[in-house]
Scaffold this motif. Structure first.
Motif, mmCIF file in Angstrom:
data_model
loop_
_atom_site.group_PDB
_atom_site.id
_atom_site.type_symbol
_atom_site.label_atom_id
_atom_site.label_comp_id
_atom_site.label_asym_id
_atom_site.label_seq_id
_atom_site.Cartn_x
_atom_site.Cartn_y
_atom_site.Cartn_z
ATOM 1 N N LEU A 92 29.600 -46.210 -30.976
ATOM 2 C CA LEU A 92 29.612 -46.998 -32.206
ATOM 3 C C LEU A 92 28.533 -46.469 -33.133
ATOM 4 C CD1 LEU A 92 30.420 -49.321 -34.039
ATOM 5 C CD2 LEU A 92 28.998 -50.854 -32.649
ATOM 6 N N ARG A 93 28.941 -45.928 -34.274
ATOM 7 C CA ARG A 93 28.001 -45.366 -35.250
ATOM 8 C C ARG A 93 27.770 -46.412 -36.344
ATOM 9 N NH1 ARG A 93 31.642 -40.403 -36.788
ATOM 10 N NH2 ARG A 93 33.049 -42.202 -36.871
ATOM 11 N N PHE A 94 26.583 -46.997 -36.332
ATOM 12 C CA PHE A 94 26.238 -48.106 -37.232
ATOM 13 C C PHE A 94 25.176 -47.665 -38.221
ATOM 14 C CE2 PHE A 94 23.476 -52.020 -37.752
ATOM 15 C CZ PHE A 94 24.290 -52.607 -38.710
ATOM 16 N N GLY A 95 25.419 -47.923 -39.498
ATOM 17 C CA GLY A 95 24.453 -47.599 -40.531
ATOM 18 C C GLY A 95 23.908 -48.858 -41.185
ATOM 19 N N ALA A 96 22.587 -48.938 -41.310
ATOM 20 C CA ALA A 96 21.932 -50.086 -41.962
ATOM 21 C C ALA A 96 21.040 -49.581 -43.080
ATOM 22 C CB ALA A 96 21.108 -50.890 -40.957
ATOM 23 N N LEU A 131 24.834 -44.435 -47.239
ATOM 24 C CA LEU A 131 25.663 -45.061 -46.205
ATOM 25 C C LEU A 131 27.103 -45.222 -46.684
ATOM 26 C CD1 LEU A 131 23.214 -47.784 -44.871
ATOM 27 C CD2 LEU A 131 23.802 -45.599 -43.805
ATOM 28 N N HIS A 132 27.283 -45.612 -47.932
ATOM 29 C CA HIS A 132 28.642 -45.718 -48.477
ATOM 30 C C HIS A 132 29.338 -44.359 -48.410
ATOM 31 C CE1 HIS A 132 28.831 -49.840 -50.016
ATOM 32 N NE2 HIS A 132 27.582 -49.722 -50.416
ATOM 33 N N GLU A 133 28.630 -43.303 -48.766
ATOM 34 C CA GLU A 133 29.221 -41.969 -48.744
ATOM 35 C C GLU A 133 29.614 -41.558 -47.330
ATOM 36 O OE1 GLU A 133 26.302 -39.445 -50.510
ATOM 37 O OE2 GLU A 133 26.600 -40.244 -52.555
ATOM 38 N N ARG A 134 28.740 -41.812 -46.370
ATOM 39 C CA ARG A 134 29.026 -41.422 -44.989
ATOM 40 C C ARG A 134 30.189 -42.215 -44.407
ATOM 41 N NH1 ARG A 134 23.097 -40.443 -42.112
ATOM 42 N NH2 ARG A 134 22.442 -38.710 -43.487
ATOM 43 N N ARG A 139 31.995 -40.640 -41.176
ATOM 44 C CA ARG A 139 30.866 -40.295 -40.317
ATOM 45 C C ARG A 139 30.168 -41.528 -39.748
ATOM 46 N NH1 ARG A 139 27.541 -36.598 -44.282
ATOM 47 N NH2 ARG A 139 26.094 -36.502 -42.506
ATOM 48 N N LEU A 140 30.573 -42.724 -40.189
ATOM 49 C CA LEU A 140 30.064 -43.982 -39.661
ATOM 50 C C LEU A 140 31.237 -44.924 -39.398
ATOM 51 C CD1 LEU A 140 26.948 -44.573 -41.968
ATOM 52 C CD2 LEU A 140 26.895 -43.927 -39.545
ATOM 53 N N ASP A 141 31.038 -45.841 -38.438
ATOM 54 C CA ASP A 141 32.085 -46.805 -38.093
ATOM 55 C C ASP A 141 31.863 -48.165 -38.743
ATOM 56 O OD1 ASP A 141 33.332 -44.992 -36.172
ATOM 57 O OD2 ASP A 141 31.554 -45.376 -34.935
ATOM 58 N N LEU A 142 30.598 -48.500 -38.997
ATOM 59 C CA LEU A 142 30.251 -49.810 -39.555
ATOM 60 C C LEU A 142 28.971 -49.651 -40.363
ATOM 61 C CD1 LEU A 142 30.900 -52.939 -39.477
ATOM 62 C CD2 LEU A 142 29.232 -53.073 -37.608
ATOM 63 N N GLN A 257 33.676 -51.671 -42.670
ATOM 64 C CA GLN A 257 34.134 -50.901 -41.522
ATOM 65 C C GLN A 257 34.840 -49.639 -41.978
ATOM 66 O OE1 GLN A 257 35.794 -52.606 -38.032
ATOM 67 N NE2 GLN A 257 35.076 -54.675 -38.489
ATOM 68 N N GLY A 258 34.880 -48.666 -41.087
ATOM 69 C CA GLY A 258 35.537 -47.407 -41.367
ATOM 70 C C GLY A 258 37.048 -47.541 -41.412
ATOM 71 N N ARG A 259 37.702 -46.419 -41.630
ATOM 72 C CA ARG A 259 39.161 -46.427 -41.775
ATOM 73 C C ARG A 259 39.865 -46.840 -40.486
ATOM 74 N NH1 ARG A 259 37.657 -41.851 -44.846
ATOM 75 N NH2 ARG A 259 37.889 -40.471 -43.037
ATOM 76 N N ARG A 260 39.211 -46.621 -39.353
ATOM 77 C CA ARG A 260 39.798 -46.969 -38.058
ATOM 78 C C ARG A 260 38.893 -47.965 -37.337
ATOM 79 N NH1 ARG A 260 41.716 -41.003 -35.798
ATOM 80 N NH2 ARG A 260 43.199 -40.527 -37.491
#
Length: 283
Positions: A92-96, A131-134, A139-142, A257-260
């Motif tokens: 799980l790739r989480f960006g804050a 974070l929005h760009e990633r 490149r991020l899930d949440l 959340q990401g596309r998937r």
């Protein structure tokens, strides 16, 4: 005595400070939100919110109920996870955003890791714009970050506040000289807002400090190098609000959340939403 459904509604109103926004996030009618809050107020015998036609704010008793509500809901979640026997796995790739470095987000992440030890959680702390760009690049899930501005309704609203100017106590700005700014580098959303409102008002400005680290900005502000735009509810110790500058307006933090979407991402999103009031207070 305290219905978990009503407590979840209460927490959502406390986080959004809006019965309308709470209804939208919960997928119910505004009248249902009002009914849940009214029943909780009847159960406690205390008013939980101070309301008028323009604003919603927690009362002292409402503030006290926050901790109890969160504890009760967390106990329900643990019991449900135990008896359903579901075990989440995977990466799980989480960006804050940097805004949450000094909040109680680590407590929420610690609880998630305890409940889901087989999830490999990878945390990225960056500017909201990055974070929005990633997230858009997959490149991020949440992501937990500021919304980009008015009209941006992506994701689930976690918390709404206002942005204010802050600086060292005793700092005085000369109205005849450019405003000394302490800012994140591009594509910082806070930076863009600060420059936009100053230019709209015709106020001259200069960059006194740029740092990609919130700690760096705070250090510069404490040294009296200038002012910085910051979320009102998260003003760091040693800094105070600075007047005499244009209003910065509201700010909204959302979960995207990401596309998937994955079960692990949904579980962490639920944990962040349930503990969103922790994010509105410095650790």
């Amino acid at each position: 005595m305290y219905d978990p459904v009503q407590l979840r509604t209460f927490l959502t109103v406390a986080q959004t400070l809006s019965f309308t926004q709470a209804a939208g996030r919960l997928g119910v009618r505004q009248s249902t939100v009002s009914q849940h809050v009214r029943r909780l107020e009847e159960a406690t015998g205390r008013p939980l919110f101070a309301r008028d036609t323009h604003s919603v704010a927690l009362t002292e008793d409402g503030e006290a109920l926050l901790g109890f509500a969160r504890t009760i809901l967390e106990a329900h979640e643990r019991a449900a996870a135990f008896f359903t026997g579901t075990r989440l796995r995977g990466r799980l790739r989480f960006g804050a955003s940097e805004d949450f470095v000094l909040t109680r987000l680590p407590e929420i992440l610690e609880g998630f890791r305890h409940e889901h030890p087989e999830v490999d959680l990878e945390l990225s702390v960056e500017l909201s714009g990055i974070l929005h760009e990633r997230l858009d690049e997959g490149r991020l899930d949440l992501v937990l970050a500021k919304r980009r501005g008015p009209g941006d309704e992506r994701g689930r609203l976690v918390w709404r506040d206002r942005m204010v100017w802050i600086g060292a106590e005793g700092l005085r700005l000369d109205p005849e000289r450019p405003v000394p700014l302490i800012v994140f580098p591009p594509p910082g959303i806070t930076r863009a807002r600060a420059l936009e409102v100053l230019e709209r008002e015709g106020r001259a400005w200069r960059i006194a400090c740029t740092s990609g680290s919130l700690s760096g900005l705070i250090a510069a502000a404490r040294a009296g190098l200038g002012v910085m735009a910051h979320t009102r509810g998260l003003i760091p110790p040693g800094l105070v609000r600075v007047g005499g500058l244009p209003e910065l307006g509201p700010v909204e933090f959302a979960l995207l959340q990401g596309r998937r979407p994955t079960p692990a991402a949904e579980a962490l999103a639920a944990a962040v939403l349930a503990g969103g009031d922790r994010l509105s207070r410095p650790a």
